[in-house]
Design a protein around this motif. Sequence first.
Motif, mmCIF file in Angstrom:
data_model
loop_
_atom_site.group_PDB
_atom_site.id
_atom_site.type_symbol
_atom_site.label_atom_id
_atom_site.label_comp_id
_atom_site.label_asym_id
_atom_site.label_seq_id
_atom_site.Cartn_x
_atom_site.Cartn_y
_atom_site.Cartn_z
ATOM 1 N N ARG A 85 1.930 6.680 -6.787
ATOM 2 C CA ARG A 85 0.830 7.535 -7.245
ATOM 3 C C ARG A 85 1.301 8.988 -7.178
ATOM 4 N NH1 ARG A 85 -2.511 10.993 -5.612
ATOM 5 N NH2 ARG A 85 -1.991 10.813 -3.403
ATOM 6 N N ARG A 86 1.996 9.338 -6.111
ATOM 7 C CA ARG A 86 2.519 10.700 -5.951
ATOM 8 C C ARG A 86 3.646 10.985 -6.945
ATOM 9 N NH1 ARG A 86 2.108 11.795 0.589
ATOM 10 N NH2 ARG A 86 0.080 10.793 0.830
ATOM 11 N N GLU B 254 0.954 4.092 -2.970
ATOM 12 C CA GLU B 254 0.663 5.504 -2.700
ATOM 13 C C GLU B 254 1.853 6.380 -3.085
ATOM 14 O OE1 GLU B 254 -0.992 9.127 -1.696
ATOM 15 O OE2 GLU B 254 -1.904 7.207 -2.225
ATOM 16 N N THR C 55 4.916 10.666 2.118
ATOM 17 C CA THR C 55 4.106 9.444 2.072
ATOM 18 C C THR C 55 4.242 8.660 3.363
ATOM 19 O OG1 THR C 55 4.438 9.347 -0.336
ATOM 20 C CG2 THR C 55 3.597 7.353 0.732
ATOM 21 N N MET D 246 1.327 7.883 6.220
ATOM 22 C CA MET D 246 0.840 6.504 6.344
ATOM 23 C C MET D 246 1.396 5.726 7.529
ATOM 24 S SD MET D 246 0.679 5.219 2.379
ATOM 25 C CE MET D 246 -0.095 3.669 2.860
ATOM 26 N N ARG E 11 0.837 -1.213 0.000
ATOM 27 C CA ARG E 11 0.000 0.000 0.000
ATOM 28 C C ARG E 11 0.869 1.259 0.000
ATOM 29 N NH1 ARG E 11 -2.715 -2.934 3.960
ATOM 30 N NH2 ARG E 11 -2.057 -1.463 5.588
#
Length: 147
Positions: free
Chosen positions: A35-36, A32, A105, A109, A28
């Motif tokens: 994605r950034r 993420e 990130t 998280m 995960r």
Amino acid sequence: MRDELLTSRPKPERALAHPEVDREFIGRLVREFYRRIRADTRLGPIFAGVIGDHWEPHLEKMTDFWSAVMFKDGSYSGRPVPAHVRLKQVREEDFDIWLALFRKTTADMCTPEVAAAFMERAERIAQSLKLAMFFRLPQNPTGTHGG
């Protein structure tokens, strides 16, 4: 002198043992983070140019990589330095962007303790890759070895 050398060596990293961090969590986190990366105006096009439409295999490989880094479990067998040295479009300052995105990130998280463990390793990895990609010894203009 020998004692000084022994005490100045970095301590080997130990495997992270934290109840919230397993391979699924790392997957995960990796997704993420990337994605950034993909949304970043500087790094996004670089990654898109190299990875193209093969994001899922890359994300799985990066999940294996970070699992191996964090758990010391041998789940990654790739060679990141040669893969990165080939990337001629990457500039040294791109690692600052990469680290900033990774820091944000992990902060978003992870608990502070886990984020710190990830960042310690990320900074060491970035430093190693920068040295491999950008550090060049000056060439001797005469072509001879000095003595």
